[in-house]
Scaffold this motif. Structure first.
Motif, PDB file in Angstrom:
ATOM      1  N   TRP A 327       8.540  -7.200   5.593  1.00 28.83           N
ATOM      2  CA  TRP A 327       7.224  -7.505   5.034  1.00 28.83           C
ATOM      3  C   TRP A 327       6.572  -6.315   4.340  1.00 28.83           C
ATOM      4  N   ASP A 328       7.132  -5.114   4.463  1.00 27.01           N
ATOM      5  CA  ASP A 328       6.481  -3.957   3.848  1.00 27.01           C
ATOM      6  C   ASP A 328       6.409  -4.118   2.329  1.00 27.01           C
ATOM      7  N   GLU A 329       7.465  -4.699   1.738  1.00 27.97           N
ATOM      8  CA  GLU A 329       7.489  -4.837   0.284  1.00 27.97           C
ATOM      9  C   GLU A 329       6.417  -5.811  -0.203  1.00 27.97           C
ATOM     10  N   GLU A 330       5.932  -6.674   0.678  1.00 26.20           N
ATOM     11  CA  GLU A 330       4.946  -7.658   0.259  1.00 26.20           C
ATOM     12  C   GLU A 330       3.532  -7.082   0.207  1.00 26.20           C
ATOM     13  N   PHE A 331       3.218  -6.205   1.127  1.00 21.34           N
ATOM     14  CA  PHE A 331       1.827  -5.791   1.273  1.00 21.34           C
ATOM     15  C   PHE A 331       1.578  -4.293   1.121  1.00 21.34           C
ATOM     16  N   LYS A 332       2.626  -3.516   0.864  1.00 22.49           N
ATOM     17  CA  LYS A 332       2.446  -2.069   0.865  1.00 22.49           C
ATOM     18  C   LYS A 332       1.498  -1.594  -0.231  1.00 22.49           C
ATOM     19  N   VAL A 333       1.361  -2.360  -1.321  1.00 25.91           N
ATOM     20  CA  VAL A 333       0.474  -1.937  -2.405  1.00 25.91           C
ATOM     21  C   VAL A 333      -0.976  -1.840  -1.941  1.00 25.91           C
ATOM     22  N   TRP A 334      -1.315  -2.586  -0.902  1.00 21.53           N
ATOM     23  CA  TRP A 334      -2.691  -2.531  -0.379  1.00 21.53           C
ATOM     24  C   TRP A 334      -3.037  -1.158   0.187  1.00 21.53           C
ATOM     25  N   LYS A 335      -2.014  -0.357   0.465  1.00 23.13           N
ATOM     26  CA  LYS A 335      -2.282   0.990   0.967  1.00 23.13           C
ATOM     27  C   LYS A 335      -2.932   1.863  -0.104  1.00 23.13           C
ATOM     28  N   GLN A 336      -2.646   1.572  -1.362  1.00 21.77           N
ATOM     29  CA  GLN A 336      -3.163   2.396  -2.447  1.00 21.77           C
ATOM     30  C   GLN A 336      -4.383   1.790  -3.134  1.00 21.77           C
ATOM     31  N   ARG A 337      -4.568   0.486  -3.034  1.00 20.92           N
ATOM     32  CA  ARG A 337      -5.643  -0.176  -3.775  1.00 20.92           C
ATOM     33  C   ARG A 337      -6.707  -0.705  -2.832  1.00 20.92           C
ATOM     34  N   PRO A 338      -7.937  -0.212  -2.940  1.00 13.22           N
ATOM     35  CA  PRO A 338      -8.992  -0.686  -2.047  1.00 13.22           C
ATOM     36  C   PRO A 338      -9.358  -2.132  -2.326  1.00 13.22           C
ATOM     37  N   ALA A 339      -9.776  -2.825  -1.304  1.00 10.29           N
ATOM     38  CA  ALA A 339     -10.164  -4.224  -1.427  1.00 10.29           C
ATOM     39  C   ALA A 339     -11.564  -4.344  -2.024  1.00 10.29           C
ATOM     40  N   ALA A 340     -11.951  -5.599  -2.289  1.00  8.32           N
ATOM     41  CA  ALA A 340     -13.223  -5.849  -2.968  1.00  8.32           C
ATOM     42  C   ALA A 340     -14.426  -5.548  -2.088  1.00  8.32           C
ATOM     43  N   ASN A 341     -14.265  -5.687  -0.754  1.00  9.48           N
ATOM     44  CA  ASN A 341     -15.396  -5.472   0.142  1.00  9.48           C
ATOM     45  C   ASN A 341     -14.875  -4.976   1.484  1.00  9.48           C
ATOM     46  N   PRO A 342     -15.742  -4.435   2.330  1.00  8.99           N
ATOM     47  CA  PRO A 342     -15.300  -3.858   3.611  1.00  8.99           C
ATOM     48  C   PRO A 342     -14.605  -4.863   4.518  1.00  8.99           C
ATOM     49  N   GLN A 343     -15.083  -6.121   4.528  1.00  3.00           N
ATOM     50  CA  GLN A 343     -14.467  -7.119   5.399  1.00  3.00           C
ATOM     51  C   GLN A 343     -13.031  -7.407   4.973  1.00  3.00           C
TER      52      GLN A 343
END
Length: 512
Positions: A327-343
């Motif tokens: 599953w790392d290949e699916e979600f690892k990009v989230w480590k570099q890109r901040p989400a739209a809001n804190p939640q």
């Protein structure tokens, strides 16, 4: 090797022609990447023979977000299509138990809603297996309690067992009925003492999607035993062993014929064209969570979740916890890109931590037949991805029959509503490697197909995609929700997960 290539040459040609016909229908219907998704009430129950068009992308709400089922053939006209048409005498079609909005499986929420909508008269509740036993009065909720409470259908197997080639197997153990709350295993017509002896067990339906993963063979041999893979008696090709809970059907063709005969009550042998159409349809479907209620769209901001990436990825690839964690290949990009809001950021960070827990959190795995009784040792220190080791799917690249203890005592939940059997291994046979010569079980599992003591309680593992759409879980429905899955493993192997680890792992599984 694909599922199509594993069929006999004549049937393979028929499958290819059927797939081409489906693709042609899609083109005539104007299939494109811009096809509108079917959502809301229209995406819910698909009645046999309703004649709807299955869209290229069908989206449906789940308790934890949304699921999308993708058809690689584009929109499909279901009029007279064998998957959506009643073929037997009970009014069911394949779609009755494999609903698009449930990720091509069937949730207990959908079952209960259908009972209320039809007052129990839907073909889903056909006595043959939708009742606890066919002799019980129809139309009464008590007669269908296992289906309504846990989503369990009756699976009735001949005893002694039959091999895939139809030969009778001499079992290594005897069976006694210790507890029979449904009355089926002691019934004079349906039980072990009937003219055609049967054993009734109760199981959840497996999803008819992402099947290129379920049919992929990662090895040329069975790495758990060192023996050659089982061969399909029709095609002579090796089998993945990952299609059915007890391994009784080795190919999609055999699975379709088994379902038509027993669950749809089709009279006589189905035509090769019908079987080929079913196989062709099933192999173009991919289903996965597409949106998490907190983390957002699972293919947003560079993430690679959802069915599109699943459809394009290579099936049968073995993950490595050291270099290529599941599953790392699916979600690892989230480590570099901040989400739209804190939640949203908090939920994405939880999913990323869940990837780490799944891939790298180790514990002692002990007394699990099909795993510890091979050269790995007992116990072996590893993690979730030791067994759920196929990238993108969470299946096993080897035949995945393992005894987790979900049906065998002493690890199984009490479940007084389910039957209990006493299995006694013959003196001249090797006993079960961890439970000895006498085993108490709610479902003998793989042993109902092989007749071997060492296989008692082994259940073929499920794929992990689309879990949020098809609760409850495990073959016997003993896990009501995804958190219950995590809690069971924590108890069974004394892992000692922290509350944070449990939450993170739950969020990951919700996002698959």
């Amino acid at each position: 090797m694909s599922a199509t290539h594993r069929l006999a040459p004549s049937l393979r040609r028929t499958v290819i022609r059927a797939a081409a016909a489906i693709a042609g229908l899609a083109l005539l219907a104007g299939a494109s990447a811009l096809s509108p998704a079917l959502t809301g009430a229209a995406a819910q129950w698909w009645a046999p023979g309703s004649g709807q068009t299955l869209p290229e992308r069908l989206e449906a709400d789940t308790p934890t977000g949304r699921i999308t089922t993708l058809s690689l053939a584009g929109p499909i006209d279901t009029r007279n299509h064998p998957f959506f048409t009643p073929l037997g005498r009970n009014g069911r079609a394949c779609v009755s138990c494999h609903q698009p909005a449930d990720g091509m499986s069937l949730s207990v929420a959908s079952i209960r809603a259908r009972w209320q909508a039809t007052q129990g008269r839907d073909p889903l509740f056909a006595p043959i297996d939708g009742a606890n036993c066919p002799h019980l009065p129809t139309g009464q909720a008590a007669s269908h309690s296992l289906l309504l409470d846990k989503g369990l259908f009756r699976i009735f197997r001949p005893w002694p067992p039959l091999a895939p080639d139809g030969q009778r197997i001499t079992p290594e153990f005897s069976i006694e009925v210790v507890r029979d709350p449904t009355g089926c295993n002691t019934h004079p017509q349906h039980g072990l003492s009937s003219a055609q002896p049967q054993i009734s067990v109760y199981r959840r339906p497996r999803p008819v999607a992402n099947l290129k993963y379920a049919t992929a063979t990662g090895f040329d041999f069975e790495p758990k035993t060192g023996l050659p893979l089982m061969l399909d008696p029709v095609s002579g090709q090796p089998s993945s062993g990952n299609l059915m809970a007890d391994g009784r059907a080795l190919t999609l063709q055999a699975q379709a014929m088994d379902a038509m005969r027993w669950h749809l009550q089709v009279q006589g042998a189905p035509s090769p064209d019908v079987v080929a159409q079913l196989v062709a349809f099933e192999t173009v479907l991919f289903s996965a969570a597409s949106q998490h209620r907190g983390a957002g769209a699972l293919d947003a901001d560079g993430a690679q979740g959802g069915p599109d990436f699943l459809a394009r990825a290579l099936a049968g690839a073995l993950q490595s916890t050291a270099s290529n964690p599941s599953w790392d290949e699916e979600f690892k990009v989230w480590k570099q890109r901040p989400a739209a809001n804190p939640q949203q950021q908090a939920l994405r960070e939880s999913i990323l931590r869940g990837v780490e827990v799944y891939s790298r959190r180790t514990f002692l795995i002990q007394d699990s037949a099909g795993l510890n009784n091979i050269p790995l040792g007992n116990p072996v220190r590893d993690g979730c991805s030791l067994c759920h080791n196929m990238l993108r799917s969470g299946l096993d690249v080897a035949p995945g029959q393992i005894d987790l203890g979900t049906t065998n005592m002493p690890h199984a939940d009490g479940a007084p509503e389910l039957p209990m059997f006493k299995l006694t291994c013959r003196p001249d046979a090797k006993p079960h490697p961890y439970l000895g010569r006498v085993v108490y079980t709610q479902d003998p599992g793989f042993a109902l197909s092989t007749g071997r003591c060492r296989d008692i309680g082994k259940i073929t593992m499920q794929q992990l995609r689309g879990l949020s759409a098809r609760a409850p879980y495990f073959s016997n429905g003993s896990a009501r929700n995804i958190r219950d899955i995590v809690d069971y493993y924590d108890r069974r192997y004394r892992i000692g997960y922290t509350e944070q680890e449990k939450q993170d792992l739950t969020h990951l599984l919700e996002a698959l």
